[in-house]
Design an enzyme around this catalytic site. Structure first.
Site, PDB file in Angstrom:
ATOM      1  N   ARG A   1     -12.937   2.627   7.308  1.00  0.00           N
ATOM      2  CA  ARG A   1     -12.382   2.133   8.578  1.00  0.00           C
ATOM      3  C   ARG A   1     -12.948   2.890   9.789  1.00  0.00           C
ATOM      4  NH1 ARG A   1     -10.644  -0.930   5.196  1.00  0.00           N
ATOM      5  NH2 ARG A   1      -8.682  -2.079   5.309  1.00  0.00           N
TER       6      ARG A   1
ATOM      7  N   SER B   1      -2.695  -3.467   8.453  1.00  0.00           N
ATOM      8  CA  SER B   1      -2.324  -2.072   8.152  1.00  0.00           C
ATOM      9  C   SER B   1      -2.218  -1.284   9.454  1.00  0.00           C
ATOM     10  CB  SER B   1      -3.398  -1.407   7.307  1.00  0.00           C
ATOM     11  OG  SER B   1      -3.595  -2.104   6.112  1.00  0.00           O
TER      12      SER B   1
ATOM     13  N   GLU C   1      -4.483   3.252  12.126  1.00  0.00           N
ATOM     14  CA  GLU C   1      -5.719   2.499  11.981  1.00  0.00           C
ATOM     15  C   GLU C   1      -5.910   1.618  13.221  1.00  0.00           C
ATOM     16  OE1 GLU C   1      -6.776  -1.214  10.733  1.00  0.00           O
ATOM     17  OE2 GLU C   1      -6.800  -0.632   8.630  1.00  0.00           O
TER      18      GLU C   1
HETATM   19  N1  EPU Z   1       2.058   0.108  -2.156  1.00  0.00           N
HETATM   20  C1  EPU Z   1       3.411   0.344  -2.335  1.00  0.00           C
HETATM   21  N2  EPU Z   1       4.282  -0.197  -1.440  1.00  0.00           N
HETATM   22  C2  EPU Z   1       3.877  -0.963  -0.406  1.00  0.00           C
HETATM   23  C3  EPU Z   1       2.499  -1.204  -0.230  1.00  0.00           C
HETATM   24  C4  EPU Z   1       1.599  -0.662  -1.115  1.00  0.00           C
HETATM   25  O1  EPU Z   1       3.815   1.023  -3.246  1.00  0.00           O
HETATM   26  O2  EPU Z   1       4.737  -1.408   0.358  1.00  0.00           O
HETATM   27  C5  EPU Z   1       1.103   0.712  -3.104  1.00  0.00           C
HETATM   28  C6  EPU Z   1       0.988   0.031  -4.442  1.00  0.00           C
HETATM   29  O3  EPU Z   1       0.787   1.049  -5.387  1.00  0.00           O
HETATM   30  C7  EPU Z   1      -0.289  -0.764  -4.323  1.00  0.00           C
HETATM   31  C8  EPU Z   1      -1.123   0.122  -3.445  1.00  0.00           C
HETATM   32  O4  EPU Z   1      -0.183   0.718  -2.550  1.00  0.00           O
HETATM   33  O5  EPU Z   1      -0.859  -0.968  -5.575  1.00  0.00           O
HETATM   34  C9  EPU Z   1      -2.198  -0.575  -2.676  1.00  0.00           C
HETATM   35  O6  EPU Z   1      -1.626  -1.628  -1.911  1.00  0.00           O
HETATM   36  P1  EPU Z   1      -2.530  -2.834  -1.357  1.00  0.00           P
HETATM   37  O7  EPU Z   1      -3.415  -3.365  -2.413  1.00  0.00           O
HETATM   38  O8  EPU Z   1      -1.651  -3.769  -0.632  1.00  0.00           O
HETATM   39  O9  EPU Z   1      -3.527  -2.121  -0.371  1.00  0.00           O
HETATM   40  P2  EPU Z   1      -3.367  -0.994   0.743  1.00  0.00           P
HETATM   41  O10 EPU Z   1      -4.085   0.216   0.291  1.00  0.00           O
HETATM   42  O11 EPU Z   1      -1.952  -0.853   1.158  1.00  0.00           O
HETATM   43  C10 EPU Z   1      -5.644  -1.639   1.887  1.00  0.00           C
HETATM   44  C11 EPU Z   1      -6.143  -2.004   3.247  1.00  0.00           C
HETATM   45  C12 EPU Z   1      -5.778  -3.451   3.590  1.00  0.00           C
HETATM   46  C13 EPU Z   1      -6.395  -4.354   2.536  1.00  0.00           C
HETATM   47  C14 EPU Z   1      -5.846  -3.945   1.158  1.00  0.00           C
HETATM   48  C15 EPU Z   1      -6.462  -4.721   0.039  1.00  0.00           C
HETATM   49  C16 EPU Z   1      -6.154   0.066   4.502  1.00  0.00           C
HETATM   50  C17 EPU Z   1      -5.550   0.850   5.603  1.00  0.00           C
HETATM   51  N3  EPU Z   1      -5.599  -1.105   4.248  1.00  0.00           N
HETATM   52  O12 EPU Z   1      -4.203  -1.666   1.942  1.00  0.00           O
HETATM   53  O13 EPU Z   1      -6.360  -3.757   4.823  1.00  0.00           O
HETATM   54  O14 EPU Z   1      -6.090  -5.714   2.783  1.00  0.00           O
HETATM   55  O15 EPU Z   1      -6.159  -2.541   0.931  1.00  0.00           O
HETATM   56  O16 EPU Z   1      -7.759  -4.288  -0.145  1.00  0.00           O
HETATM   57  O17 EPU Z   1      -7.123   0.513   3.891  1.00  0.00           O
HETATM   58  C18 EPU Z   1      -5.992  -3.823   7.174  1.00  0.00           C
HETATM   59  O18 EPU Z   1      -6.872  -2.972   7.264  1.00  0.00           O
HETATM   60  O19 EPU Z   1      -5.390  -4.270   8.185  1.00  0.00           O
HETATM   61  C19 EPU Z   1      -5.609  -4.305   5.858  1.00  0.00           C
HETATM   62  C20 EPU Z   1      -4.620  -5.180   5.678  1.00  0.00           C
END
Ligand code: EPU
Length: 341
Positions: free
Chosen positions: A165, A241, A337
């Protein structure tokens, strides 16, 4: 001709839906208009804010300068070789429309980035990423205009200094360039990325076996996952995010793991681990909470939402409370972010 307007509401130009005002406002549809803008000497010294889709922005105040809304359109195949197709898109092209164009034509590489809100010009700024892919993997070069001189310059991959990012445009070059066009190097032979998160199981739910895999199927699966987890900004104001996923040392990770065995973590390739901020925030009890009109999304705790009528300051104050509780409980500092204006 440039139509420079005064005192324009930015409410429909930011996905949080904040009613901030721009002192001056101009929409740029062509490269030629961008050049004309720099001939208007009265605006040379005026502070400028470059706006794409407004999907990663938090306004806490009015902007007392010139907001430049980048709307340059056009998707063009520049050339191809045996394994790649070079596609150039105007900064104002809606990101998802570019993804659909590539998917329809069989150009692989950005199908995992389906349905990310925002414009193509904003994509390199923060090296947008999702489901195991970041745009740096297919980025070739971009054209940008120097805000001080109006001169166009090319940034190649190395010059963009991409990170998680991150890019040079959030650091040394911050506020100094207007990205006008971006060229991507897509693959003729797809490399499928289906290991991340729920992609594999979503494909199975859709009845798509691995021998039927295609970039269209992956795009459809990603669209399905995003729709199920992330709030649609047209219905609930948000900027995706709100925080980046923090990277902590392996030592700190191991120590925390003894106390919180369920804590997820992903090795980054060096000596750190990336921990999902959404998990940390959920553990602090914030998921689905409302504070006035601001809130933490009920299906993805990393997303802060405007339930209607919240101000940027209210969201920011909720963000600080979330940051504080994660820091108190885990000793981890979350960094935003979104860009705060
Ligand atoms: N999780 C929780 N609770 C929650 C959300 C997430 O426990 O409420 C945990 C779970 O273990 C889950 C893990 O976090 O397996 C990962 O969650 P998710 O796949 O939703 O991804 P993220 O790491 O929360 C990142 C990006 C998103 C992108 C997703 C999918 C960042 C800051 N965010 O989120 O990007 O869509 O991966 O690849 O890296 C954005 O940048 O605006 C965005 C939405």
């Amino acid at each position: 001709m440039l139509d420079i307007q005064s005192h324009v509401s930015l409410k429909s130009y930011n996905t949080f839906g904040f009613d901030a005002k721009a002192r001056y406002w101009v929409e740029i549809d062509t490269d030629a208009q961008l050049q004309t803008l720099f001939q208007l000497t009265e605006f040379l010294a005026v502070p400028k804010l470059i706006l794409g889709g407004g999907s990663n922005l938090l306004f806490t105040r009015d902007f007392e300068g010139l907001v430049i809304k980048m709307s340059i359109q056009g998707i063009e195949v520049l050339r191809e070789d045996a394994s790649h197709v070079f596609v150039k898109a105007g900064a104002g092209v809606n990101w998802h429309q570019l993804v659909l164009f590539c998917v329809q034509n069989g150009y692989a590489g950005i199908e995992n980035l389906s349905l990310i809100p925002g414009t193509t010009g904003a994509a390199p700024m923060q090296n947008i990423g999702a489901y195991g892919v970041e745009i740096e993997q297919v980025f070739d070069h971009l054209e940008a205009v120097d805000i001080r001189t109006g001169e166009t310059r090319i940034f190649n991959h190395a010059e963009c200094r991409f990170g998680y990012r991150e890019s040079v445009f959030k650091h040394e070059a911050k506020g100094q360039y207007i990205i006008s066009n971006v060229t991507f190097r897509l693959n003729k032979q797809p490399v499928f990325h289906i290991d991340y998160g729920a992609i594999r199981e979503t494909l199975a739910t859709m009845g798509i076996s691995e021998d039927k895999l295609s970039i269209k199927a992956i795009s459809d699966a990603v669209i399905r996952i995003r729709r199920s987890k992330l709030p649609n900004p047209a219905e609930i104001g948000n900027a995706g995010s709100f925080f980046k996923n923090p990277e902590i040392s392996k030592d700190q990770f191991e120590t925390l793991k003894t106390e919180y065995p369920a804590m997820p973590g992903f090795p980054t390739g060096d000596l750190t681990m990336k921990v999902p901020a959404g998990w940390l925030i959920e553990q602090c009890g914030w998921k689905g909470k409302h504070v006035g009109n601001a809130g933490v999304h009920s299906k993805q705790a990393l997303v802060l939402v405007n339930h209607g009528g919240a101000t940027g300051s209210e969201i920011l104050s909720l963000a600080s409370k979330v940051q504080q509780s994660v820091e108190d409980k885990f000793g981890i500092r979350l960094n935003p972010e979104v860009n705060i204006v």
